[in-house]
Design a protein around this motif. Sequence first.
Motif, PDB file in Angstrom:
ATOM      1  N   GLY A 112       0.799  -1.214   0.000  1.00 49.28           N
ATOM      2  CA  GLY A 112       0.000   0.000   0.000  1.00 49.28           C
ATOM      3  C   GLY A 112       0.831   1.262   0.000  1.00 49.28           C
ATOM      4  O   GLY A 112       1.984   1.276  -0.410  1.00 49.28           O
ATOM      5  N   SER A 113       0.234   2.322   0.508  1.00 49.33           N
ATOM      6  CA  SER A 113       0.795   3.668   0.386  1.00 49.33           C
ATOM      7  C   SER A 113       2.189   3.808   0.978  1.00 49.33           C
ATOM      8  O   SER A 113       3.006   4.562   0.458  1.00 49.33           O
ATOM      9  CB  SER A 113      -0.144   4.674   1.046  1.00 49.33           C
ATOM     10  OG  SER A 113      -0.279   4.365   2.423  1.00 49.33           O
ATOM     11  N   VAL A 114       2.503   3.106   2.034  1.00 46.44           N
ATOM     12  CA  VAL A 114       3.782   3.285   2.707  1.00 46.44           C
ATOM     13  C   VAL A 114       4.954   2.906   1.810  1.00 46.44           C
ATOM     14  O   VAL A 114       6.043   3.461   1.925  1.00 46.44           O
ATOM     15  CB  VAL A 114       3.821   2.499   4.039  1.00 46.44           C
ATOM     16  CG1 VAL A 114       3.852   0.995   3.788  1.00 46.44           C
ATOM     17  CG2 VAL A 114       5.006   2.916   4.882  1.00 46.44           C
ATOM     18  N   VAL A 115       4.754   1.992   0.880  1.00 46.40           N
ATOM     19  CA  VAL A 115       5.840   1.496   0.043  1.00 46.40           C
ATOM     20  C   VAL A 115       6.248   2.499  -1.023  1.00 46.40           C
ATOM     21  O   VAL A 115       7.422   2.600  -1.370  1.00 46.40           O
ATOM     22  CB  VAL A 115       5.458   0.143  -0.603  1.00 46.40           C
ATOM     23  CG1 VAL A 115       6.533  -0.350  -1.546  1.00 46.40           C
ATOM     24  CG2 VAL A 115       5.180  -0.885   0.473  1.00 46.40           C
ATOM     25  N   ASP A 116       5.305   3.251  -1.542  1.00 41.42           N
ATOM     26  CA  ASP A 116       5.657   4.161  -2.627  1.00 41.42           C
ATOM     27  C   ASP A 116       5.221   5.602  -2.396  1.00 41.42           C
ATOM     28  O   ASP A 116       5.356   6.447  -3.275  1.00 41.42           O
ATOM     29  CB  ASP A 116       5.085   3.667  -3.950  1.00 41.42           C
ATOM     30  CG  ASP A 116       3.580   3.477  -3.907  1.00 41.42           C
ATOM     31  OD1 ASP A 116       2.945   3.889  -2.920  1.00 41.42           O
ATOM     32  OD2 ASP A 116       3.038   2.898  -4.870  1.00 41.42           O
ATOM     33  N   ASN A 117       4.728   5.913  -1.212  1.00 42.88           N
ATOM     34  CA  ASN A 117       4.295   7.276  -0.947  1.00 42.88           C
ATOM     35  C   ASN A 117       5.030   7.816   0.271  1.00 42.88           C
ATOM     36  O   ASN A 117       4.475   7.972   1.346  1.00 42.88           O
ATOM     37  CB  ASN A 117       2.781   7.344  -0.753  1.00 42.88           C
ATOM     38  CG  ASN A 117       2.260   8.767  -0.858  1.00 42.88           C
ATOM     39  OD1 ASN A 117       3.020   9.707  -1.087  1.00 42.88           O
ATOM     40  ND2 ASN A 117       0.972   8.928  -0.668  1.00 42.88           N
ATOM     41  N   PHE A 118       6.315   8.076   0.066  1.00 39.70           N
ATOM     42  CA  PHE A 118       7.136   8.717   1.090  1.00 39.70           C
ATOM     43  C   PHE A 118       7.884   9.852   0.406  1.00 39.70           C
ATOM     44  O   PHE A 118       8.099   9.834  -0.805  1.00 39.70           O
ATOM     45  CB  PHE A 118       8.094   7.733   1.763  1.00 39.70           C
ATOM     46  CG  PHE A 118       8.909   6.899   0.813  1.00 39.70           C
ATOM     47  CD1 PHE A 118      10.097   7.378   0.287  1.00 39.70           C
ATOM     48  CD2 PHE A 118       8.487   5.624   0.448  1.00 39.70           C
ATOM     49  CE1 PHE A 118      10.853   6.616  -0.586  1.00 39.70           C
ATOM     50  CE2 PHE A 118       9.236   4.847  -0.418  1.00 39.70           C
ATOM     51  CZ  PHE A 118      10.422   5.348  -0.938  1.00 39.70           C
ATOM     52  N   SER A 119       8.235  10.866   1.183  1.00 39.59           N
ATOM     53  CA  SER A 119       8.898  12.027   0.605  1.00 39.59           C
ATOM     54  C   SER A 119       9.830  12.650   1.635  1.00 39.59           C
ATOM     55  O   SER A 119       9.836  12.258   2.800  1.00 39.59           O
ATOM     56  CB  SER A 119       7.861  13.051   0.134  1.00 39.59           C
ATOM     57  OG  SER A 119       7.072  13.477   1.227  1.00 39.59           O
ATOM     58  N   PHE A 120      10.600  13.637   1.172  1.00 36.85           N
ATOM     59  CA  PHE A 120      11.521  14.310   2.074  1.00 36.85           C
ATOM     60  C   PHE A 120      11.668  15.766   1.676  1.00 36.85           C
ATOM     61  O   PHE A 120      11.379  16.158   0.543  1.00 36.85           O
ATOM     62  CB  PHE A 120      12.892  13.620   2.067  1.00 36.85           C
ATOM     63  CG  PHE A 120      13.646  13.772   0.767  1.00 36.85           C
ATOM     64  CD1 PHE A 120      14.576  14.789   0.607  1.00 36.85           C
ATOM     65  CD2 PHE A 120      13.426  12.909  -0.290  1.00 36.85           C
ATOM     66  CE1 PHE A 120      15.265  14.937  -0.584  1.00 36.85           C
ATOM     67  CE2 PHE A 120      14.105  13.042  -1.483  1.00 36.85           C
ATOM     68  CZ  PHE A 120      15.029  14.066  -1.632  1.00 36.85           C
TER      69      PHE A 120
END
Length: 186
Positions: A112-120
Motif C-alpha cells: 500500500g501507500s507506505v511502500v511508494d508514498n514517502f517524501s523528504f
Amino acid sequence: MNAFKKLVFAGLVAAVGFSTGAHASLIGDTITATGTSLDKASAVISTGSIPEFTAVNGLLNFNFDLSTLTITAPGVPNSNYTFANLGKYVFSGFDDVITGLSLGSNSPKFEGSVVDNFSFTAHSITIDFSAAKAQNSNASLVLNIATAGAPAQGSDVPEPGSVAIIGLGLLGLAASRRKFAKRDAT
C-alpha cells in the motif's frame, strides 16, 4: 632527517588522515515526530535495535540508524493487517540536509501507500500510512536516507583510502624523480 625523509613522513601522515576521514550520519540528531498514536514527540537517534518511536500501541516501530529508517510491524494481530487511515508520519529536525530517500528493502512485506508514498525535504521525512498494509507480524520496510554529509547505504562512493593510495603514488613519483635528478647531476 633530510628534507626528502621529512616529505615522505608528512605524506604518510596526510595519507593516514585522509583514509580515516569523518563520516556524517543521523546518529545524535534530535528529531521530532507527528502522526497517529505516537509514543513520544521527540527522540535522539542512536545506534541499536531499540526504535526511536512506536505508534498504535506497539503495532508500528520507527527505528533510525546511521543512514536508514527501518519501519517494522512487530505486533500486528494477523496477516494482511490494514493500518486503516493512519495518515502521515512526519519526522523533522535532522541536522544534515537530506538529499535523497529510497526504498532499501521490504521483506517480509508492507503493501500500500507506505511502500511508494514517502517524501523528504531538506530536514524532514514524511511517510504516508493512509492505505498501508502489513503482510505479517514481522513486516519490515527499510528506507535509505542520503544526506549532504553522507550517501545512503548501498551508494557507489570511493573509499577515503583511495585518496591515501593516490597520495602515496604521488610520493613515489616524487621520490623516483629525485633519485634520477641526483643521478643525472653526478
